[in-house]
Structures are given as structure tokens and as C-alpha cells.
Design a protein around this motif. Structure first.
Motif, mmCIF file in Angstrom:
data_model
loop_
_atom_site.group_PDB
_atom_site.id
_atom_site.type_symbol
_atom_site.label_atom_id
_atom_site.label_comp_id
_atom_site.label_asym_id
_atom_site.label_seq_id
_atom_site.Cartn_x
_atom_site.Cartn_y
_atom_site.Cartn_z
ATOM 1 N N THR A 63 0.835 -1.207 0.000
ATOM 2 C CA THR A 63 0.000 0.000 0.000
ATOM 3 C C THR A 63 0.868 1.254 0.000
ATOM 4 O O THR A 63 0.594 2.218 -0.733
ATOM 5 N N THR A 64 1.914 1.263 0.803
ATOM 6 C CA THR A 64 2.807 2.423 0.871
ATOM 7 C C THR A 64 3.465 2.687 -0.477
ATOM 8 O O THR A 64 3.508 3.824 -0.949
ATOM 9 N N ARG A 65 3.973 1.636 -1.099
ATOM 10 C CA ARG A 65 4.681 1.828 -2.371
ATOM 11 C C ARG A 65 3.732 2.242 -3.491
ATOM 12 O O ARG A 65 4.070 3.083 -4.331
ATOM 13 N N LEU A 66 2.524 1.686 -3.499
ATOM 14 C CA LEU A 66 1.530 2.121 -4.485
ATOM 15 C C LEU A 66 1.151 3.578 -4.277
ATOM 16 O O LEU A 66 1.019 4.345 -5.236
ATOM 17 N N ALA A 67 0.970 3.964 -3.011
ATOM 18 C CA ALA A 67 0.618 5.352 -2.702
ATOM 19 C C ALA A 67 1.756 6.299 -3.068
ATOM 20 O O ALA A 67 1.519 7.411 -3.553
ATOM 21 N N LEU A 68 2.995 5.878 -2.824
ATOM 22 C CA LEU A 68 4.148 6.697 -3.200
ATOM 23 C C LEU A 68 4.173 6.951 -4.703
ATOM 24 O O LEU A 68 4.372 8.096 -5.153
ATOM 25 N N ASP A 69 3.960 5.912 -5.490
ATOM 26 C CA ASP A 69 3.966 6.067 -6.947
ATOM 27 C C ASP A 69 2.857 7.022 -7.384
ATOM 28 O O ASP A 69 3.070 7.904 -8.232
ATOM 29 N N ARG A 70 1.677 6.853 -6.806
ATOM 30 C CA ARG A 70 0.550 7.714 -7.187
ATOM 31 C C ARG A 70 0.787 9.154 -6.740
ATOM 32 O O ARG A 70 0.447 10.100 -7.460
ATOM 33 N N LEU A 71 1.388 9.341 -5.552
ATOM 34 C CA LEU A 71 1.657 10.689 -5.062
ATOM 35 C C LEU A 71 2.681 11.395 -5.937
ATOM 36 O O LEU A 71 2.539 12.585 -6.234
ATOM 37 N N ARG A 72 3.699 10.675 -6.367
ATOM 38 C CA ARG A 72 4.696 11.296 -7.257
ATOM 39 C C ARG A 72 4.042 11.771 -8.553
ATOM 40 O O ARG A 72 4.347 12.855 -9.060
ATOM 41 N N GLU A 127 1.548 18.249 2.704
ATOM 42 C CA GLU A 127 1.928 18.547 1.330
ATOM 43 C C GLU A 127 3.280 19.239 1.249
ATOM 44 O O GLU A 127 3.914 19.276 0.189
ATOM 45 N N ARG A 128 3.748 19.823 2.363
ATOM 46 C CA ARG A 128 5.050 20.498 2.376
ATOM 47 C C ARG A 128 6.205 19.500 2.368
ATOM 48 O O ARG A 128 7.360 19.880 2.153
ATOM 49 N N ARG A 175 7.081 12.049 3.567
ATOM 50 C CA ARG A 175 5.698 11.854 3.999
ATOM 51 C C ARG A 175 5.449 10.400 4.366
ATOM 52 O O ARG A 175 4.845 10.097 5.404
ATOM 53 N N ALA A 176 5.921 9.495 3.521
ATOM 54 C CA ALA A 176 5.721 8.073 3.790
ATOM 55 C C ALA A 176 6.442 7.653 5.065
ATOM 56 O O ALA A 176 5.871 6.971 5.929
ATOM 57 N N ALA A 177 7.696 8.058 5.219
ATOM 58 C CA ALA A 177 8.465 7.676 6.404
ATOM 59 C C ALA A 177 7.849 8.252 7.673
ATOM 60 O O ALA A 177 7.733 7.570 8.702
ATOM 61 N N PHE A 178 7.427 9.510 7.600
ATOM 62 C CA PHE A 178 6.818 10.167 8.763
ATOM 63 C C PHE A 178 5.530 9.459 9.176
ATOM 64 O O PHE A 178 5.314 9.187 10.369
ATOM 65 N N LEU A 179 4.677 9.155 8.219
ATOM 66 C CA LEU A 179 3.404 8.514 8.552
ATOM 67 C C LEU A 179 3.615 7.122 9.139
ATOM 68 O O LEU A 179 2.981 6.758 10.137
ATOM 69 N N LEU A 180 4.492 6.348 8.538
ATOM 70 C CA LEU A 180 4.733 4.989 9.037
ATOM 71 C C LEU A 180 5.267 5.027 10.467
ATOM 72 O O LEU A 180 4.836 4.241 11.321
#
Length: 300
Positions: free
Chosen positions: A59-68, A112-113, A119-124
């Protein structure tokens, strides 16, 4: 329900909470979960030592790709971009997303900043309580690199929001009530008194409706803006209702059966310090569908 589906559903609230905080829109989060489910369905789950870690990693990696991809698209977005409210029924498991203070629309905008990786590392680490080692494995980076990303994210968030306190929702509700009254009976001095001296206004129209294309600063400018809006809306049947979006109060403005804006605020001891006005018709569509019943409702 087969065991594989049941296990996915068991972890779904956490997966959705992560994807939504990464992306800021429920539809994108649902798309990520759909893709995660397809990969899960194709996986030999009996061979997994830790199904939850596998699901969170995917889920994290899919979200990262979509966020980029989204960040690239937003470079051409007309004016400021604001997150879309999350609409769930209080009885649904998605309503029980951990650490509700990290779910507020203002906090999502703050995220968003950060870079997508920060963002991913902080949330996890900070929201979902995975260790640095666990988060690093999910992100395929070293533990030291993960620590650095989390540290940079926390520093940047502190710079952007020096007050770490949770929002005072009772005070926000009172300020929004006074703001709604001032819009119904517009007066420059009344509006001016609601705003902190350095207040900021951010509006997202997506280039589809009238909205400010850059943030406006200062109580005087904000009071003049909303005085003009209120005077323009006189006699047009505009009504205002206070609802709860992502755990905090928000002001929904209707013209007939059409939702024309959803606004939420940040506050300090001197008044409204920031007001965010969501006017993008597409983002308002799902919100309007849920809130067309008479009278204000509690939206989580």
C-alpha cells in the motif's frame, strides 16, 4: 468470506488510513486499495510470515507512486490545491482511523510540504507506530536513511506549524458560527474582528469556478474579500451550515441544492489564523451527496 478476503478486510482500515493520509483524496486512496487487493489476491498468502507488513508495504509503495504522479500534475494546477474531505459513517471501521489529529484537513495540507518520501516515512513511524527498522524495510531504504527522513519531516512540520497543540474544536465551532452570522449580515468591522492580524486565506477552485489563485494575507484583505462575497450573495438564497469534516468543524455554504463551498479554519488566541475554502465542484460533489438531508450532520 474466504480467509484471504477476511484477512484483507481486517487490515483495511489501517491501509485506507495510510493511503488517504498519503494522497489527500478518498478516491485515490480507494484506487490504491483496489490495486493492493489485486496483488494480495495473486499472492500466496500462506507463505507470508507477516501479512500485515506485506499489505502495508504494498500500500505504501503504491501510494508513493501515485503521489509522485499527482505532484507532477499539480505543478500545472490552477491555484492552490486543497485535500478532499473524508466521508465515512461513524459505524464503519474507516471512521476509527488511528490518531485522529493526523486526519484533519489542515494537517493533510501541512503534509503537502513534505517530499513524497518524507511523507511516507513520517506517517509509518509517527502515525502508524512502526519502528524505524520496520518502516525502512517497507520503503527499501536503510534504517539511518529512514531516521533522517523522519527527522527532516518533523523539523519541516514544526517550522510550518509551531503550535503542536491539537485543534480547539469548540473554539473553531464558535468562530465559524460568528463567521456565518457575519456573512448573513455583512459588516466590515464585524468581519475584521474575526481574523488574526496575519490571517491567511487559501481557496481551491481548480480553475473551474471563481477562486483566489494565490493565498491572501492579512485581516484587512480577508475581511474585504468576504464582505464582497457576502454582498454579492445577498438575495441569492445562500445558506450556511456547520458540519464536521475529518474530525473538525467546517462551514458548508449552499445555494439552493448546490454546495458552493466548504470552509475550515485554523485558530489562535486572536481569532481565525487561516481559512481554507474548497470550491472545486468535483471535490464538493461527494460531500454534497452526503449532506443534502435537512440540517447539519456529523461527518467524520
Amino acid at each position: 468470506m474466504d480467509p484471504q478476503t477476511a484477512l484483507f478486510q481486517q487490515h483495511r482500515p489501517r491501509l485506507f488510513g495510510l493511503a488517504y493520509r498519503m494522497l489527500g483524496t478518498p478516491a485515490d486512496a480507494e484506487d490504491v486499495l483496489h490495486d493492493a487487493w489485486l496483488r494480495w489476491h495473486a499472492q500466496d498468502t500462506a507463505a507470508l510470515d507477516d501479512p500485515e507488513a506485506w499489505l502495508v508495504t504494498v500500500t505504501t509503495r503504491l501510494a508513493l507512486d501515485r503521489l509522485r504522479r499527482a505532484r507532477t500534475e499539480r505543478e500545472h494546477y490552477p491555484g492552490p490545491w486543497l485535500p478532499e474531505p473524508l466521508l465515512v459513517d461513524a459505524d464503519q471501521p474507516e471512521a476509527q482511523l488511528e490518531r485522529a489529529e493526523s486526519l484533519t484537513l489542515s494537517f493533510l495540507l501541512l503534509l503537502e510540504r513534505l517530499s513524497a518520501e518524507e511523507r511516507a516515512a513520517f506517517l509509518l513511524r509517527e502515525v502508524f507506530d512502526y519502528s524505524h527498522a520496520e518502516a525502512a524495510a517497507m520503503l527499501e531504504i536503510s534504517e539511518d536513511a529512514c531516521r533522517q527522513r523522519v527527522h527532516r519531516a518533523k523539523q519541516r512540520l514544526r517550522q510550518e506549524r509551531p503550535r503542536p497543540d491539537a485543534p480547539d474544536t469548540d473554539r473553531q465551532h464558535r468562530l465559524l458560527e460568528r463567521f456565518a452570522e457575519a456573512l448573513q449580515q455583512p459588516d466590515m468591522d464585524t468581519l475584521r474582528a474575526l481574523f488574526a492580524e496575519d490571517a491567511v486565506h487559501i481557496s481551491d477552485g481548480g480553475g473551474l469556478v471563481t477562486a483566489t489563485l494565490r493565498p491572501l494575507h492579512g485581516a484587512e484583505r480577508l475581511a474585504r474579500l468576504y464582505l464582497q462575497i457576502a454582498l454579492h450573495q445577498r438575495g441569492q438564497g445562500v445558506r450556511h451550515e456547520i458540519h464536521r469534516l475529518n474530525g473538525t468543524p467546517a462551514l458548508l455554504s449552499w445555494q439552493g441544492d448546490t454546495l458552493i463551498s466548504a470552509s475550515w479554519i485554523d485558530e489562535d488566541e486572536t481569532g481565525i489564523s487561516a481559512i481554507h475554502a474548497l470550491r472545486h465542484p468535483g471535490k464538493l460533489a461527494r460531500l454534497a451527496a452526503v449532506t443534502k438531508s435537512p440540517g447539519p450532520a456529523s461527518l467524520h
